[in-house]
Design a protein around this motif. Structure first.
Motif, PDB file in Angstrom:
ATOM      1  N   LEU A  92       0.460  -6.374 -11.093  1.00 54.04           N
ATOM      2  CA  LEU A  92       1.120  -6.007 -11.966  1.00 54.04           C
ATOM      3  C   LEU A  92       0.596  -4.163 -12.463  1.00 54.04           C
ATOM      4  CD1 LEU A  92       0.505  -8.775 -14.475  1.00 54.04           C
ATOM      5  CD2 LEU A  92       2.685  -8.215 -13.284  1.00 54.04           C
ATOM      6  N   GLY A  93      -0.318  -3.793 -12.188  1.00 49.62           N
ATOM      7  CA  GLY A  93      -0.944  -2.631 -12.452  1.00 49.62           C
ATOM      8  C   GLY A  93      -0.056  -1.313 -11.644  1.00 49.62           C
ATOM      9  N   GLN A  94       0.487  -1.911 -10.447  1.00 47.13           N
ATOM     10  CA  GLN A  94       1.637  -0.812  -9.997  1.00 47.13           C
ATOM     11  C   GLN A  94       2.738  -1.165  -9.941  1.00 47.13           C
ATOM     12  OE1 GLN A  94       0.099  -2.742  -5.964  1.00 47.13           O
ATOM     13  NE2 GLN A  94       1.814  -1.815  -5.157  1.00 47.13           N
ATOM     14  N   LEU A  95       3.252  -1.821 -10.941  1.00 46.15           N
ATOM     15  CA  LEU A  95       4.729  -2.180 -11.232  1.00 46.15           C
ATOM     16  C   LEU A  95       5.109  -1.332 -12.350  1.00 46.15           C
ATOM     17  CD1 LEU A  95       4.779  -6.060 -10.059  1.00 46.15           C
ATOM     18  CD2 LEU A  95       6.000  -4.053  -8.915  1.00 46.15           C
ATOM     19  N   SER A  96       6.530  -0.833 -12.179  1.00 51.44           N
ATOM     20  CA  SER A  96       7.064  -0.441 -13.557  1.00 51.44           C
ATOM     21  C   SER A  96       8.038  -1.218 -14.122  1.00 51.44           C
ATOM     22  CB  SER A  96       7.745   0.976 -13.310  1.00 51.44           C
ATOM     23  OG  SER A  96       6.732   1.876 -12.889  1.00 51.44           O
ATOM     24  N   LEU A  97       8.405  -2.165 -13.381  1.00 49.62           N
ATOM     25  CA  LEU A  97       9.607  -2.979 -13.714  1.00 49.62           C
ATOM     26  C   LEU A  97       9.484  -4.409 -13.177  1.00 49.62           C
ATOM     27  CD1 LEU A  97      12.529  -3.811 -15.130  1.00 49.62           C
ATOM     28  CD2 LEU A  97      13.241  -2.688 -13.014  1.00 49.62           C
ATOM     29  N   ILE A  98       9.691  -5.633 -13.809  1.00 49.97           N
ATOM     30  CA  ILE A  98       9.785  -6.908 -13.030  1.00 49.97           C
ATOM     31  C   ILE A  98      11.266  -7.432 -13.477  1.00 49.97           C
ATOM     32  CG2 ILE A  98       8.952  -9.286 -12.927  1.00 49.97           C
ATOM     33  CD1 ILE A  98       6.197  -8.094 -13.630  1.00 49.97           C
ATOM     34  N   ALA A  99      12.016  -7.764 -12.350  1.00 50.80           N
ATOM     35  CA  ALA A  99      13.370  -8.402 -12.581  1.00 50.80           C
ATOM     36  C   ALA A  99      13.143  -9.805 -12.168  1.00 50.80           C
ATOM     37  CB  ALA A  99      14.287  -7.689 -11.904  1.00 50.80           C
ATOM     38  N   LEU A 100      13.713 -10.747 -13.044  1.00 44.90           N
ATOM     39  CA  LEU A 100      13.524 -12.087 -12.732  1.00 44.90           C
ATOM     40  C   LEU A 100      14.978 -12.462 -12.511  1.00 44.90           C
ATOM     41  CD1 LEU A 100      10.955 -13.340 -15.376  1.00 44.90           C
ATOM     42  CD2 LEU A 100      10.590 -12.837 -12.900  1.00 44.90           C
ATOM     43  N   ASN A 101      15.193 -13.493 -11.495  1.00 47.59           N
ATOM     44  CA  ASN A 101      16.523 -13.762 -10.915  1.00 47.59           C
ATOM     45  C   ASN A 101      17.206 -15.149 -11.575  1.00 47.59           C
ATOM     46  OD1 ASN A 101      18.898 -13.932  -9.297  1.00 47.59           O
ATOM     47  ND2 ASN A 101      18.140 -14.709  -7.704  1.00 47.59           N
ATOM     48  N   GLU A 113       0.904  -1.113   0.122  1.00 38.01           N
ATOM     49  CA  GLU A 113       0.045   0.044  -0.036  1.00 38.01           C
ATOM     50  C   GLU A 113       0.963   1.253   0.027  1.00 38.01           C
ATOM     51  OE1 GLU A 113      -3.165   0.376  -0.620  1.00 38.01           O
ATOM     52  OE2 GLU A 113      -3.058  -1.959  -0.876  1.00 38.01           O
ATOM     53  N   ALA A 114       2.013   1.232   0.548  1.00 40.32           N
ATOM     54  CA  ALA A 114       2.682   2.397   0.877  1.00 40.32           C
ATOM     55  C   ALA A 114       3.478   2.706  -0.519  1.00 40.32           C
ATOM     56  CB  ALA A 114       3.865   2.254   1.911  1.00 40.32           C
ATOM     57  N   LEU A 115       4.243   1.697  -1.051  1.00 40.65           N
ATOM     58  CA  LEU A 115       4.656   1.676  -2.440  1.00 40.65           C
ATOM     59  C   LEU A 115       3.503   1.909  -3.584  1.00 40.65           C
ATOM     60  CD1 LEU A 115       6.832  -1.781  -2.189  1.00 40.65           C
ATOM     61  CD2 LEU A 115       7.595   0.832  -2.079  1.00 40.65           C
ATOM     62  N   LYS A 116       2.340   1.550  -3.556  1.00 42.42           N
ATOM     63  CA  LYS A 116       1.491   2.113  -4.571  1.00 42.42           C
ATOM     64  C   LYS A 116       1.084   3.566  -4.196  1.00 42.42           C
ATOM     65  CE  LYS A 116      -2.148  -0.496  -4.558  1.00 42.42           C
ATOM     66  NZ  LYS A 116      -3.361  -1.414  -4.570  1.00 42.42           N
ATOM     67  N   ALA A 117       1.524   4.075  -3.163  1.00 40.07           N
ATOM     68  CA  ALA A 117       1.462   5.716  -2.972  1.00 40.07           C
ATOM     69  C   ALA A 117       2.523   6.421  -3.250  1.00 40.07           C
ATOM     70  CB  ALA A 117       0.869   5.934  -1.597  1.00 40.07           C
ATOM     71  N   ARG A 118       3.581   5.955  -3.744  1.00 35.44           N
ATOM     72  CA  ARG A 118       4.825   6.447  -4.157  1.00 35.44           C
ATOM     73  C   ARG A 118       4.586   7.377  -5.598  1.00 35.44           C
ATOM     74  NH1 ARG A 118       9.937   5.922  -2.643  1.00 35.44           N
ATOM     75  NH2 ARG A 118      10.679   5.953  -4.781  1.00 35.44           N
ATOM     76  N   GLN A 119       5.213   8.495  -5.666  1.00 37.63           N
ATOM     77  CA  GLN A 119       5.062   9.128  -6.744  1.00 37.63           C
ATOM     78  C   GLN A 119       6.329   8.805  -8.057  1.00 37.63           C
ATOM     79  OE1 GLN A 119       2.610  11.403  -7.444  1.00 37.63           O
ATOM     80  NE2 GLN A 119       1.952  10.527  -5.631  1.00 37.63           N
ATOM     81  N   ALA A 120       7.030   7.822  -7.388  1.00 36.92           N
ATOM     82  CA  ALA A 120       8.097   7.391  -8.296  1.00 36.92           C
ATOM     83  C   ALA A 120       7.715   5.751  -8.770  1.00 36.92           C
ATOM     84  CB  ALA A 120       9.424   7.535  -7.707  1.00 36.92           C
ATOM     85  N   PRO A 121       8.460   5.336  -9.941  1.00 38.70           N
ATOM     86  CA  PRO A 121       8.159   3.927 -10.452  1.00 38.70           C
ATOM     87  C   PRO A 121       8.856   3.144  -9.521  1.00 38.70           C
ATOM     88  CG  PRO A 121       8.838   5.343 -12.211  1.00 38.70           C
ATOM     89  CD  PRO A 121       9.064   6.197 -10.870  1.00 38.70           C
TER      90      PRO A 121
END
Length: 170
Positions: free
Chosen positions: A67-76, A41-49
Motif C-alpha cells: 500500500l505504501g508504494q501505490l498511488s491508486l487502486i482499481a478494483l474490477n 522493486e523497479a516500480l518502487k524506484a519510479r519517479q511517477a505514481p
C-alpha cells in the motif's frame, strides 16, 4: 470511458499499461497485478505514481504490504452481477486503512454508483458518457439508509437516536 471523481467528470491522469508494454517515462501508470508483483522493486524506484488493477478473485489482504508504494487502486467489476469488489473496497478502507484513490473499473453501471460511493470508491470509470453525466442524480436518489457504510451519511438508526458521532461509522 469517462472517469468520474468525487462527482465530476475528470481527465484520467493514469496511463493503463499492458504487461508486455514499455512503461512511459515520467507518466502515472496503472498496471495489472502480475506485472506489479513481478516488477515491484523497479516500480518502487519510479519517479511517477504507480497504480494497480486488483482482480476481484484475489484476497485483498495480499495488497497490504504494498500500500505504501501505490498511488491508486482499481478494483474490477467483470460483470454487473459480481459484487466482490464492493467487499474489497470496504476492506481496503476499513481494515487496511487505505486513504488513497479507489477506482471502480469494468462493467460499471449507473444503478451501482450510489453503492460504489458508499462502499468507498471515489473514482468510477463509467461505461457510457450519459451515465457519467447522470452521476449526481444517481447518487442522491436516496437520502435514508439502513446500513452503515464507509461514507459520512449516518444510518437511520443513528439519526433516530440522535447519535451522529464524528469519525465513527454509523
Amino acid at each position: 470511458m469517462p472517469l468520474i471523481e468525487k462527482g465530476h467528470i475528470v481527465e484520467d491522469s493514469f496511463v493503463r499499461v499492458a504487461d508486455d508494454e514499455a512503461l512511459p517515462e515520467g507518466a502515472s501508470v496503472l498496471v495489472g497485478i502480475d506485472r506489479f508483483l513481478t516488477e515491484a522493486e523497479a516500480l518502487k524506484a519510479r519517479q511517477a505514481p504507480v497504480g494497480v488493477v486488483w482482480p476481484n478473485n484475489r484476497p485483498i489482504a495480499e495488497i497490504a504490504p504494498h500500500l505504501g508504494q501505490l498511488s491508486l487502486i482499481a478494483l474490477n467489476f467483470p460483470s454487473f452481477r459480481d459484487g466482490r469488489a464492493y467487499s474489497q473496497a470496504r476492506l481496503l478502507r476499513e481494515r487496511l486503512g487505505w486513504q488513497g484513490p479507489l477506482r471502480a473499473i469494468g462493467n460499471v453501471l449507473r444503478d451501482q454508483f450510489l453503492l460504489m460511493e458508499r462502499s468507498g470508491f471515489d473514482q468510477i470509470e463509467a461505461v457510457k458518457e450519459a451515465d457519467a453525466e447522470a452521476f449526481d442524480e444517481a447518487t442522491h436518489r436516496y437520502t435514508v439508509f439502513y446500513q452503515p457504510a464507509t461514507d459520512a451519511r449516518p444510518s437511520l438508526l443513528r439519526q433516530r437516536l440522535g447519535r451522529t458521532v464524528p469519525g465513527v461509522r454509523s
